[in-house]
Design a protein around this motif. Structure first.
Motif, PDB file in Angstrom:
ATOM      1  N   LEU A  56      -5.563   6.352   1.878  1.00 52.47           N
ATOM      2  CA  LEU A  56      -5.031   5.359   0.966  1.00 52.47           C
ATOM      3  C   LEU A  56      -4.914   5.936  -0.436  1.00 52.47           C
ATOM      4  O   LEU A  56      -5.882   6.450  -0.989  1.00 52.47           O
ATOM      5  N   PHE A 110       0.835  -1.195   0.000  1.00 46.33           N
ATOM      6  CA  PHE A 110       0.000   0.000   0.000  1.00 46.33           C
ATOM      7  C   PHE A 110       0.873   1.250   0.000  1.00 46.33           C
ATOM      8  O   PHE A 110       2.001   1.236   0.492  1.00 46.33           O
ATOM      9  N   LYS A 129      -3.280   0.366  -3.680  1.00 51.02           N
ATOM     10  CA  LYS A 129      -2.862  -0.885  -3.064  1.00 51.02           C
ATOM     11  C   LYS A 129      -2.634  -1.954  -4.120  1.00 51.02           C
ATOM     12  O   LYS A 129      -3.297  -1.972  -5.159  1.00 51.02           O
ATOM     13  N   TYR A 175       0.140   5.187   1.406  1.00 53.23           N
ATOM     14  CA  TYR A 175      -0.758   6.134   2.064  1.00 53.23           C
ATOM     15  C   TYR A 175      -0.134   7.524   2.014  1.00 53.23           C
ATOM     16  O   TYR A 175       1.088   7.678   1.983  1.00 53.23           O
ATOM     17  N   GLN A 204      -0.337  11.418   3.998  1.00 52.54           N
ATOM     18  CA  GLN A 204      -0.839  12.166   5.145  1.00 52.54           C
ATOM     19  C   GLN A 204      -0.551  13.649   4.948  1.00 52.54           C
ATOM     20  O   GLN A 204       0.614  14.060   4.914  1.00 52.54           O
ATOM     21  N   LEU A 224      -4.267   9.402   7.696  1.00 52.63           N
ATOM     22  CA  LEU A 224      -3.652   8.784   6.525  1.00 52.63           C
ATOM     23  C   LEU A 224      -4.736   8.402   5.529  1.00 52.63           C
ATOM     24  O   LEU A 224      -5.766   7.842   5.897  1.00 52.63           O
ATOM     25  N   THR A 282      -9.327  -1.727   2.694  1.00 57.41           N
ATOM     26  CA  THR A 282      -8.857  -0.377   2.989  1.00 57.41           C
ATOM     27  C   THR A 282      -9.125  -0.008   4.439  1.00 57.41           C
ATOM     28  O   THR A 282     -10.226  -0.167   4.933  1.00 57.41           O
ATOM     29  N   GLN A 283      -8.110   0.489   5.100  1.00 58.74           N
ATOM     30  CA  GLN A 283      -8.264   1.015   6.443  1.00 58.74           C
ATOM     31  C   GLN A 283      -8.418   2.532   6.354  1.00 58.74           C
ATOM     32  O   GLN A 283      -7.673   3.192   5.642  1.00 58.74           O
ATOM     33  N   PHE A 291      -8.188   5.992   8.336  1.00 60.66           N
ATOM     34  CA  PHE A 291      -7.476   6.485   9.508  1.00 60.66           C
ATOM     35  C   PHE A 291      -8.100   7.758  10.061  1.00 60.66           C
ATOM     36  O   PHE A 291      -8.597   8.610   9.316  1.00 60.66           O
ATOM     37  N   GLY A 292      -8.002   7.884  11.371  1.00 63.48           N
ATOM     38  CA  GLY A 292      -8.327   9.146  12.022  1.00 63.48           C
ATOM     39  C   GLY A 292      -7.137  10.080  11.966  1.00 63.48           C
ATOM     40  O   GLY A 292      -6.044   9.691  11.542  1.00 63.48           O
TER      41      GLY A 292
END
Lengths: 115, 114
Positions: free
Chosen positions: A46, A34, A49, A36, A38, A44, B102-103, B105-106
Motif C-alpha cells: 500500500l 487506494f 489511501k 498499491y 508491486q 502488493l 490496509t490489506q 498482500f503475499g
C-alpha cells in the motif's frame, strides 16, 4: 457499480523528473481509493489511501495523490523519480456492496525510470 | 513480523489436473482475501474470509474452485480440474480489521495450466 481506469499502461520518466500516474474511477457511493505498488516478485504494497478525510493524501516514499470528486480522478504524483520507483502501480476503488467492501483494481501502470 | 506467505511460488500443471494453493496470513489477521490476475487483465477479487467463514465468495469463477480456511488460520484454494483459462497469478491478502483497513498482500502464486 464501481470501475477504475488507469489511463496509461506504461509511463517512462528520467530519474529526478516528476511522476504522474493517472487514475479515473466511477462509483455509486462515497468510495475509498487506494494506490498499491508491486515490485518484481513481491506482493502488493500500500502506497496511500483516501477514505473521505483530506483530499490530498500523502503516502510512503514521497508519493501523494489528490482526490478530485468533480473530475472523478485520483492521480498519483511524485516530485522526483528515483530508480527504485520502477514498478507496477495499481489504483483501487472500494465501496460497500452486499454487506462487504469489494475492491476493484485498475489494470496497472508500469513505471519505467531511466538513469 | 512475518508477512503474508504463499505456497508454491510457481506451479505448472496440465489441463485436467488438480492444484492446491496455500496462503498463510499475518498472525492475528481475521480477514483473508483471494485475488487473481489473468495475464493482461486486472486483478480480480475472488473471495473473502472472516476467520473460518466465507464472508463473500461472489468473485469465484465457477465450482471448479474451492476455498477453505481451516480453523481460521491458513487458507487453501483448490482448482479441480484445472483449465487453460485458470492460468494467472493468485494473490492472497490479509487484514486485521474491517475491509477498508490496509490489506497486506503475499507475493502471489504463478499458475500455468498447459
Amino acid at each position: 457499480a464501481q470501475s477504475v481506469t488507469q489511463l496509461d499502461s506504461h509511463v517512462s520518466v528520467s530519474e529526478g523528473t516528476p511522476v504522474l500516474l493517472r487514475c479515473n474511477y466511477s462509483s455509486s457511493y462515497s468510495p475509498s481509493l487506494f494506490w498499491y505498488v508491486q515490485h518484481p516478485n513481491k506482493g502488493l504494497q500500500l502506497l496511500l489511501k483516501y477514505t473521505s478525510a483530506a483530499t490530498l493524501v500523502k503516502g510512503i516514499n514521497g508519493f501523494e495523490a489528490e482526490f478530485k470528486k468533480s473530475e472523478t480522478s485520483f492521480h498519483l504524483t511524485k516530485p522526483s523519480a528515483h530508480m527504485s520507483d520502477a514498478a507496477e502501480y495499481f489504483c483501487v476503488v472500494s465501496e460497500l456492496s452486499g454487506g462487504s467492501y469489494i475492491p476493484t483494481f485498475g489494470r496497472g501502470t508500469s513505471l519505467i525510470v531511466h538513469p | 513480523e512475518a508477512g503474508v506467505t504463499q505456497f508454491p511460488s510457481h506451479s505448472v500443471i496440465e489441463k485436467g489436473q488438480t492444484v492446491t494453493l496455500r496462503c498463510d496470513p499475518i498472525s492475528g489477521h481475521d480477514n483473508l482475501y483471494w485475488y487473481r490476475r489473468v495475464m493482461g487483465k486486472e486483478i480480480k477479487f475472488l473471495l473473502h474470509f472472516v476467520k473460518e467463514s466465507k464472508q463473500d465468495e461472489s468473485g469465484m469463477p465457477n465450482n471448479r474452485f474451492l476455498a477453505e480456511r481451516t480453523g481460521g488460520t491458513y487458507s487453501t484454494l483448490k482448482v479441480q480440474p484445472a483449465e487453460l483459462e485458470d492460468s494467472g497469478v493468485y494473490f492472497c491478502a490479509s487484514s486485521q480489521g474491517p475491509e477498508q483497513e490496509t490489506q497486506y498482500f503475499g507475493p502471489g502464486t504463478r499458475l500455468l495450466v498447459l
